[in-house]
Design a protein around this motif. Structure first.
Motif, PDB file in Angstrom:
ATOM      1  N   TRP A 102      33.058  44.295  41.849  1.00  0.00           N
ATOM      2  CA  TRP A 102      34.463  44.698  41.832  1.00  0.00           C
ATOM      3  C   TRP A 102      34.668  46.025  42.523  1.00  0.00           C
ATOM      4  CZ3 TRP A 102      35.359  45.524  35.831  1.00  0.00           C
ATOM      5  CH2 TRP A 102      34.525  46.540  35.369  1.00  0.00           C
ATOM      6  N   LEU A 118      42.814  45.544  41.021  1.00  0.00           N
ATOM      7  CA  LEU A 118      41.380  45.311  40.862  1.00  0.00           C
ATOM      8  C   LEU A 118      40.962  44.101  41.692  1.00  0.00           C
ATOM      9  CD1 LEU A 118      38.788  46.175  39.380  1.00  0.00           C
ATOM     10  CD2 LEU A 118      39.357  44.503  37.614  1.00  0.00           C
ATOM     11  N   VAL A 120      38.059  41.556  42.486  1.00  0.00           N
ATOM     12  CA  VAL A 120      36.844  41.023  41.860  1.00  0.00           C
ATOM     13  C   VAL A 120      36.293  39.911  42.742  1.00  0.00           C
ATOM     14  CG1 VAL A 120      35.830  40.027  39.779  1.00  0.00           C
ATOM     15  CG2 VAL A 120      37.851  41.494  39.591  1.00  0.00           C
ATOM     16  N   LEU A 128      34.784  38.034  34.520  1.00  0.00           N
ATOM     17  CA  LEU A 128      35.417  39.322  34.271  1.00  0.00           C
ATOM     18  C   LEU A 128      35.990  39.244  32.869  1.00  0.00           C
ATOM     19  CD1 LEU A 128      36.839  42.060  35.307  1.00  0.00           C
ATOM     20  CD2 LEU A 128      38.776  40.571  35.874  1.00  0.00           C
TER      21      LEU A 128
END
Length: 834
Positions: A102, A118, A120, A128
Motif C-alpha cells: 500500500w 489509500l 492498495v 486489507l
C-alpha cells in the motif's frame, strides 16, 4: 441528628427554570467517531497520520506543536501514548495489510476536502483490514451497512467480511468492481453470524488487484430514531431528563489553531465531503457528527439546542489569540449561516440546503453562545460584533457570553461560568449565587465537575455536586441553565477524567454524578417555594503541611516549630533553603520542575510551553515543613521581616493526587497551581488572610488588617489552626483571625406543581439524619422517595453499572412527618397534594 424543614407552598419565590438541567457535548475521549456517531472504521478517511494543519511534528512523529507552542500527542496519528501502545504498529492508523502492499496518496483524492486516499495492491488472496475502535463490534443477527468510494484498475470481485481476530468469518458479501479513473461508490449489507466485540472489517481479493480507496464507512443499520446515532448512548442522554444540549464544544470550537478551528460550513453535507480536523484531544475527527446531526438529536430527544460558535479566536488556554479582522468576519458569516440553516425557511439559501439534506421544517435553536472560554479585550470586541449583528437578525435567539461582558458596558443576556474544583469547593459554595445582582445577566453554569483531588468519579463527587446544584435550584431566578462536563468517555481513549457517561464499543454506564443529576432533573415542579431549614452544620476539614513563602531571595528565618516540636524543611517547592548556625536563608537553587507521565518528547515540549506561559518560573521562594499532614496544629517561626520582601505563611499545604489532566504531561512536583492551601500574607505592615482554591483561584475575599510587624528584626509569627479556622499572632499578640464558613450537613430545596410537592435533600454526613418535615398544605399520607445512597468511595463500572443508582420506595408522609435521610445520599420526596 435531626433537621427541621417547613415547606411554604403558599409562599412562591419564583418559577422554576424549565431548562435548568442540560447536557454539554464535546468531541473529547473519542466521543463522536466511534462513539455517539457509531462509525465502526477507525481512520475511515486515511488522514490520521497526516501532519496536523499549521503545526510542526517532531522527527519521531511523537508529538505535534501548534503555532503558540502547545504540544499534543500524535504518535504517527494513533494519538496519546497509551493508545498507541495498545495496538500493533502500522503505517496507516487502524489499517493493516496481509499479502498486499500500500501507499498513502495526497493527490488525486476523492474530492477537494479529502486530504488522502489509500492505494492498495492485492496479491492473489491478499487482504486489507481495519481493527476499528479497539475492535469492530458486531452482534449476532444484526445488520451493518458498509460502503466505500474507490476506483479499480481492472474489473474484479472484492470480498467484504466481518471477521474475528483469529480470522473466522462472521458475515460476508461480494462487490463487483468496475474499472475506471473516476471514484465510484460501492455499497453492501452485512449480517453478523456471531457476536464478537473485538472483530475487524476485511477486504479481500482472490486475484491481483490495485484499488484506490477514497473514503470508507461501516455503520450499524439500527440507530437511534433511525437518524444515524448509537442507540444505547442516545438513550443514556434521554434518561438524564435534560432539557437542552450545548454543542459542539468546548475547546474544539476554538481549535488548536485557525486551520482547525470549528466552522459550521465544515460540518454539513455528505460526510465524505466534510473536511476533517485535528482536535486538541489528540486525534482527528471526520465531522460525521455535524451541525445537522446535532439538531436532529435535540429534536429526537425533545431538548432545546444550544450552538457554540467560534467568534474568531483560538484556544486561549493553549496560548491562542484572536484571528485577523478579515478572518473574524468570516466566522461571523459562519454563525449567520448556521442560524439560517437551523431557523430559515426553505426560501433561504441555507434553509433550502437543510431541506435538501432531509429536514424541510426549521429546527429549534433557542440558544447560541459566542465563543468558548474566551476572555479579555480581544473577546469583548468580537462578542460585541457578533452580538449586535446576530441579535438584530435573530431577535428570538438568546445569546450567551463567555464572561461578564456587562461589566464592560456590553449587552449581556447570559453569562457562562465554569467550575472545576475539589469536593470542598462545591460543598462550601452552595450559597454562591445568593448575592448575585438580580438586575444583571442570567447565569449559565456551562461546565462544572469535581475534578480536583478526586477524579475516580465516586459518590463523593456526586454528593458535592448535588449539594451545589440544590444551591442553584434555590437561585433559579438568576441561574437558568447548568451542564456537567465533559459528557462522554470512551474508556479505551481517555483524555480527560471524570466524564458523566463511560462507554466502550458495546457497553455504557453512568457515573454516580450521572445518577444524581438525572434524579434532580427528573423532578422539577413549576414553582420554587420558600423553605425554612434549621439543622446541623460543620466546618470543612483541611489537612496539610505548614509552609513559608517570599517573593525575593534572602529571607531569613529560624526556630520553626509544629505543635511545640522543632520541624525541618521537608520540601523546597521553589528555590532552596540554606542553613548556617541555626539560621535559614531562602535562596536560589533547587531542582527544576519536570513534567512526567508521557513520552520524553511530549514531556520536554510541555515543559517549554509552561515556561513560556510563565507557569514554571515564578519569582517566589517556597518551603514546607514536617512530614505528617495534620488537620489541627500550631505553626511557629521566627522571621526577620524586611520592608521590601513580603512574607506568606501557608497552612494546610496539600498536593492532591489527581489525573484530571491525563490528556497532558503532568508536573508531579508541588507548584503554585497544584497545591491547595490557605495563607496569611504580610506586606507593608498589612496582613491579609485568604483561602485559595484549586487552580489558584480564591474561594473567598481577602480579609485585611494593619499589624504591628517590626521591620529589620526577627518577629515571632504563629498560626493556630483548627477545624473552625485559624488565628494569627505576631510577637505573642493576636492580630487576625479567619473563620471557616460552616456548611449544613443536609442541603434542601423545595418546589411544587399543581398536584405535587417536591422536596430535595442531600445528606453529606457519614450518619443518617432524621428530618422533621412540616408542609403548609394538605398532602396524602403515602408518598414516594427516590434515593441515591452509597459510601463515598463507591463507583460504577462495566461490571457493576448500577452499583450507585437510585432506588424508589414508599414513605409515610402527611402535613407533618419525619424522614430518615440515609448517610451520603441524594433524596427526592414526592408528596401528592390532597
Amino acid at each position: 441528628m435531626r433537621d427541621q424543614l417547613v415547606i411554604h407552598t403558599h409562599k412562591v419565590k419564583f418559577d422554576t427554570a424549565p431548562e435548568l438541567y442540560g447536557l454539554f457535548f464535546e468531541d473529547i475521549n473519542r466521543a463522536a467517531d466511534g462513539g455517539l456517531y457509531p462509525e465502526m472504521i477507525r481512520n475511515r478517511a486515511f488522514e490520521d497520520s497526516l501532519d496536523p494543519e499549521g503545526c510542526t511534528v517532531d522527527e519521531n512523529r511523537k508529538i505535534f506543536v501548534n503555532p503558540y507552542g502547545w504540544p499534543g500527542a500524535f504518535n504517527h496519528g494513533e494519538g496519546m501514548d497509551e493508545w498507541a501502545a495498545a495496538v500493533e504498529e502500522t503505517e496507516i492508523p487502524g489499517w493493516y495489510v496481509r499479502n498486499a502492499s500500500w501507499r498513502l496518496l495526497t493527490s488525486a483524492t476523492l474530492n477537494s476536502n479529502r486530504k488522502a486516499a489509500l492505494e492498495v495492491t492485492f496479491a492473489p488472496g491478499g487482504m486489507l483490514y481495519n481493527i476499528g475502535y479497539c475492535g469492530v463490534p458486531v452482534k449476532k443477527g444484526e445488520a451493518y451497512q458498509f460502503y466505500f468510494w474507490g476506483k479499480a484498475q481492472t474489473a474484479a470481485t472484492l470480498r467484504v467480511s466481518l471477521a474475528s481476530e483469529e480470522g473466522v468469518c462472521l458475515g460476508s458479501a461480494e462487490l463487483s468492481l468496475e474499472p475506471g479513473d473516476a471514484y465510484q461508490r460501492y455499497d453492501c449489507a452485512l449480517t453478523a453470524l456471531q457476536t464478537d466485540y473485538r472483530g475487524r472489517l476485511v477486504l479481500e481479493s482472490d486475484r491481483e488487484l490495485t484499488l484506490v480507496l477514497g473514503f470508507t464507512s461501516l455503520m450499524p443499520a439500527k440507530t437511534f430514531c433511525g437518524h444515524g446515532l448509537r442507540e444505547d448512548l442516545a438513550l443514556a442522554l434521554k434518561n438524564t431528563h435534560a432539557q437542552f444540549i450545548r454543542f459542539p464544544g468546548g475547546c474544539v470550537v476554538e481549535g488548536i489553531n485557525e486551520q482547525n478551528a470549528l466552522r459550521f460550513s465544515r460540518t454539513i453535507g455528505p460526510v465524505w465531503e466534510r473536511p476533517g480536523a485535528q482536535l486538541m484531544w489528540h486525534y482527528r475527527t471526520t465531522n460525521g457528527l455535524g451541525f445537522h446531526e446535532y439538531l436532529q438529536l435535540c429534536e429526537d430527544l425533545g431538548m432545546e439546542a444550544m450552538y457554540v460558535a467560534n467568534c474568531g479566536m483560538s484556544c486561549q488556554a493553549r496560548h491562542g489569540c484572536g484571528f485577523s479582522e478579515e478572518v473574524t468576519r468570516e466566522y461571523l458569516e459562519e454563525a449567520r449561516h448556521a442560524l439560517e440553516y437551523a431557523l430559515g425557511g426553505e426560501d433561504t439559501p441555507y434553509g433550502s440546503l437543510r431541506a435538501k439534506y432531509g429536514h424541510r421544517e426549521p429546527f429549534r435553536l433557542k440558544y447560541m453562545e459566542i465563543g468558548n472560554e474566551n476572555f479579555g479585550p480581544e473577546y469583548d470586541a468580537r462578542y460585541q460584533l457578533f452580538y449586535e449583528t446576530l441579535k438584530k437578525e435573530y431577535p428570538q435567539v438568546l445569546f450567551i457570553s463567555n464572561s461578564h461582558t456587562e461589566r464592560q458596558g456590553l449587552p449581556t443576556e447570559y453569562a457562562d461560568e465554569h467550575y472545576y474544583d475539589a469536593p470542598e469547593f462545591f460543598l462550601e459554595n452552595t450559597d454562591l449565587f445568593d448575592d448575585y445582582d438580580r438586575k444583571g445577566p442570567k447565569i449559565f453554569v456551562g461546565e462544572y465537575a469535581v475534578n480536583g483531588g478526586n477524579t475516580i468519579a465516586s459518590m463523593e463527587c456526586a454528593l458535592a455536586e448535588a449539594a451545589f446544584l440544590l444551591g442553584i435550584e434555590n437561585n433559579q431566578d438568576i441561574v437558568k441553565l447548568t451542564a456537567y462536563a465533559p459528557l462522554f468517555q470512551n474508556s479505551d481513549y481517555t483524555a480527560w477524567k471524570p466524564n458523566l457517561i463511560v462507554f466502550n464499543n458495546h457497553q455504557v454506564y453512568g457515573i454516580p454524578s450521572y445518577h444524581a443529576i438525572s434524579l434532580l432533573g427528573k423532578y422539577r415542579g413549576d414553582q420554587v417555594v420558600e423553605l425554612e431549614h434549621s439543622g446541623s452544620t460543620k466546618p470543612p476539614v483541611y489537612r496539610g503541611l505548614p509552609g513559608l513563602l517570599c517573593e525575593k531571595e534572602g529571607l531569613l528565618f529560624r526556630n520553626v516549630r509544629v505543635n511545640g516540636t522543632a520541624a525541618e524543611v521537608s520540601r523546597c517547592i521553589y528555590g532552596t533553603v540554606r542553613e548556617e548556625n541555626g539560621v535559614y536563608r531562602m535562596t536560589d537553587g533547587g531542582e527544576p520542575h519536570r513534567c512526567t507521565g508521557k513520552s520524553r518528547e511530549w514531556n520536554d515540549a510541555f515543559e517549554t510551553f509552561l515556561a513560556n506561559r510563565g507557569f514554571q518560573e515564578k519569582p517566589v521562594y517556597w518551603a514546607v515543613f514536617g512530614q505528617e499532614e495534620l488537620e489541627e496544629y500550631t505553626f511557629e517561626v521566627e522571621i526577620k521581616a524586611e520592608p521590601d520582601n513580603s512574607i506568606t505563611l501557608s497552612i494546610w499545604n496539600h498536593h492532591p493526587e489527581t489525573d484530571a489532566g491525563c490528556n497532558e504531561p503532568r508536573d508531579v512536583q508541588w507548584n503554585l497551581r497544584s497545591v491547595r492551601n490557605q495563607v496569611w500574607r504580610i506586606e507593608d505592615g498589612v496582613g491579609a488572610t485568604r483561602t485559595p482554591r484549586f487552580f489558584d483561584k480564591p474561594l473567598a475575599k481577602e480579609e485585611t488588617a494593619t499589624i504591628p510587624v517590626r521591620y529589620g528584626e526577627y518577629n515571632q509569627f504563629k498560626i493556630v489552626c483548627d477545624h473552625f479556622g485559624y488565628s494569627c499572632y505576631i510577637n505573642g499578640e493576636l492580630v487576625q483571625e479567619r473563620k471557616h464558613v460552616l456548611h449544613p450537613l443536609v442541603h434542601a430545596s423545595a418546589s411544587q406543581e399543581r398536584e405535587r410537592v417536591y422536596l430535595k435533600l442531600v445528606n453529606t454526613d457519614e450518619e443518617a439524619h432524621s428530618v422533621q418535615i412540616h408542609v403548609d398544605c394538605a398532602v396524602e399520607e403515602r408518598g414516594i422517595a427516590e434515593v441515591l445512597a452509597a459510601a463515598l468511595e463507591s463507583t460504577n463500572s462495566f461490571e457493576e453499572p448500577q452499583c450507585v443508582s437510585a432506588r424508589e420506595m414508599e414513605i409515610t408522609a402527611g402535613e407533618e412527618f419525619t424522614y430518615l435521610a440515609p448517610a451520603h445520599s441524594v433524596n427526592v420526596l414526592v408528596l401528592r397534594k390532597k
